[in-house]
Design a protein around this motif. Structure first.
Motif, PDB file in Angstrom:
ATOM      1  N   TYR A   8      -3.295  -2.212  -1.572  1.00 40.51           N
ATOM      2  CA  TYR A   8      -2.963  -1.662  -2.885  1.00 40.51           C
ATOM      3  C   TYR A   8      -3.639  -0.305  -3.061  1.00 40.51           C
ATOM      4  O   TYR A   8      -4.619   0.010  -2.388  1.00 40.51           O
ATOM      5  N   THR A  46       2.956   2.426   1.678  1.00 46.20           N
ATOM      6  CA  THR A  46       3.252   1.041   2.045  1.00 46.20           C
ATOM      7  C   THR A  46       2.359   0.067   1.288  1.00 46.20           C
ATOM      8  O   THR A  46       2.260  -1.103   1.650  1.00 46.20           O
ATOM      9  N   THR A  47       1.718   0.550   0.234  1.00 48.21           N
ATOM     10  CA  THR A  47       0.836  -0.272  -0.587  1.00 48.21           C
ATOM     11  C   THR A  47       1.484  -0.585  -1.926  1.00 48.21           C
ATOM     12  O   THR A  47       2.362   0.137  -2.397  1.00 48.21           O
ATOM     13  N   ASP A  48       1.019  -1.688  -2.536  1.00 50.06           N
ATOM     14  CA  ASP A  48       1.424  -2.008  -3.897  1.00 50.06           C
ATOM     15  C   ASP A  48       0.677  -1.090  -4.863  1.00 50.06           C
ATOM     16  O   ASP A  48      -0.420  -0.616  -4.560  1.00 50.06           O
ATOM     17  N   TYR A 104      11.260  -1.723  -3.607  1.00 54.78           N
ATOM     18  CA  TYR A 104      11.731  -1.408  -2.257  1.00 54.78           C
ATOM     19  C   TYR A 104      13.242  -1.283  -2.249  1.00 54.78           C
ATOM     20  O   TYR A 104      13.943  -2.022  -2.944  1.00 54.78           O
ATOM     21  N   ALA A 125       5.606  -3.246  -6.888  1.00 52.23           N
ATOM     22  CA  ALA A 125       6.281  -2.491  -5.833  1.00 52.23           C
ATOM     23  C   ALA A 125       7.790  -2.542  -6.060  1.00 52.23           C
ATOM     24  O   ALA A 125       8.316  -3.505  -6.627  1.00 52.23           O
ATOM     25  N   SER A 174       2.832  -6.184   1.581  1.00 49.02           N
ATOM     26  CA  SER A 174       2.425  -4.787   1.649  1.00 49.02           C
ATOM     27  C   SER A 174       1.129  -4.649   2.432  1.00 49.02           C
ATOM     28  O   SER A 174       0.462  -5.629   2.734  1.00 49.02           O
ATOM     29  N   SER A 175       0.746  -3.404   2.735  1.00 52.08           N
ATOM     30  CA  SER A 175      -0.467  -3.159   3.523  1.00 52.08           C
ATOM     31  C   SER A 175      -1.731  -3.093   2.663  1.00 52.08           C
ATOM     32  O   SER A 175      -2.792  -2.738   3.153  1.00 52.08           O
ATOM     33  N   ASN A 210       7.944  -4.755   2.904  1.00 55.31           N
ATOM     34  CA  ASN A 210       6.741  -4.140   3.477  1.00 55.31           C
ATOM     35  C   ASN A 210       6.989  -2.711   3.931  1.00 55.31           C
ATOM     36  O   ASN A 210       6.250  -2.179   4.725  1.00 55.31           O
ATOM     37  N   THR A 233       8.335   1.336   2.456  1.00 53.37           N
ATOM     38  CA  THR A 233       7.835   2.317   1.507  1.00 53.37           C
ATOM     39  C   THR A 233       8.095   1.858   0.076  1.00 53.37           C
ATOM     40  O   THR A 233       9.235   1.594  -0.305  1.00 53.37           O
ATOM     41  N   ASN A 234       7.030   1.773  -0.681  1.00 52.67           N
ATOM     42  CA  ASN A 234       7.110   1.422  -2.093  1.00 52.67           C
ATOM     43  C   ASN A 234       7.583   2.672  -2.842  1.00 52.67           C
ATOM     44  O   ASN A 234       6.932   3.712  -2.796  1.00 52.67           O
ATOM     45  N   THR A 250       1.980 -11.601  -0.387  1.00 54.08           N
ATOM     46  CA  THR A 250       2.335 -10.187  -0.445  1.00 54.08           C
ATOM     47  C   THR A 250       2.442  -9.626   0.966  1.00 54.08           C
ATOM     48  O   THR A 250       1.606  -9.908   1.813  1.00 54.08           O
TER      49      THR A 250
END
Length: 157
Positions: free
Chosen positions: A154, A84-86, A69, A67, A151-152, A75, A77-78, A149
């Protein structure tokens, strides 16, 4: 020791202010039980640019997550996938390479993560290479190791 001069001829000097177009780091994970963990790197860009992130030499039966940022939030926007995920696109022990548009000058965070559920053990190593189109990267520093991690989840891509 009055008047003695300090000999700095063998000192190592790390220049964090000179822009570069390439950076290379080696890293490792040792994740807590059942935790998707990540190492976090921070750096600044002195202008809009495109950076290619290449992670190779992945070991430990590790499934790689990536990711990027804007700023220090981990956490949001990637920038790799706009979610919002890896980014996780490969099976374990396989690296990944992706080009990312850096929209403006400023600080950015890069996370090199390890997916617990898709990996076979709690540890592993990797090699990270960053290459920018312009000479714009300043001060790559590892700011966190083996943290959970944020993020929300992957996705690929």
């Amino acid at each position: 020791m009055s008047g003695a001069a300090l000999d700095l001829s063998f000192s190592t000097y790390i220049d964090l202010s000179t822009p570069k177009s390439d950076e290379t780091e080696s890293g490792s994970w040792h994740c807590a039980l059942s935790v998707d963990c990540q190492n976090v790197y921070s750096l600044n860009f002195n202008q809009a640019d495109t950076v290619t992130i290449s992670v190779s030499s992945v070991t430990g039966d590790s499934a790689l997550r990536l990711a990027v940022y804007s700023g220090s939030t981990l956490n949001g926007t990637n920038l790799i996938n706009g979610l919002t995920t890896d980014r996780e696109c490969n099976a374990y022990n396989i690296g990944d390479t992706v080009a990312v548009s850096i929209p403006s000058a400023g600080p950015y965070s890069i996370t090199i993560g390890r997916d617990w559920d898709n990996s076979a053990d709690a540890f592993g190593t990797y090699s990270l290479n960053l290459s920018s189109t312009l000479v714009s990267m300043v001060g790559l520093i590892k700011t966190s190791s083996n943290t959970a991690t944020q993020s929300s989840g992957y996705s690929c891509p």
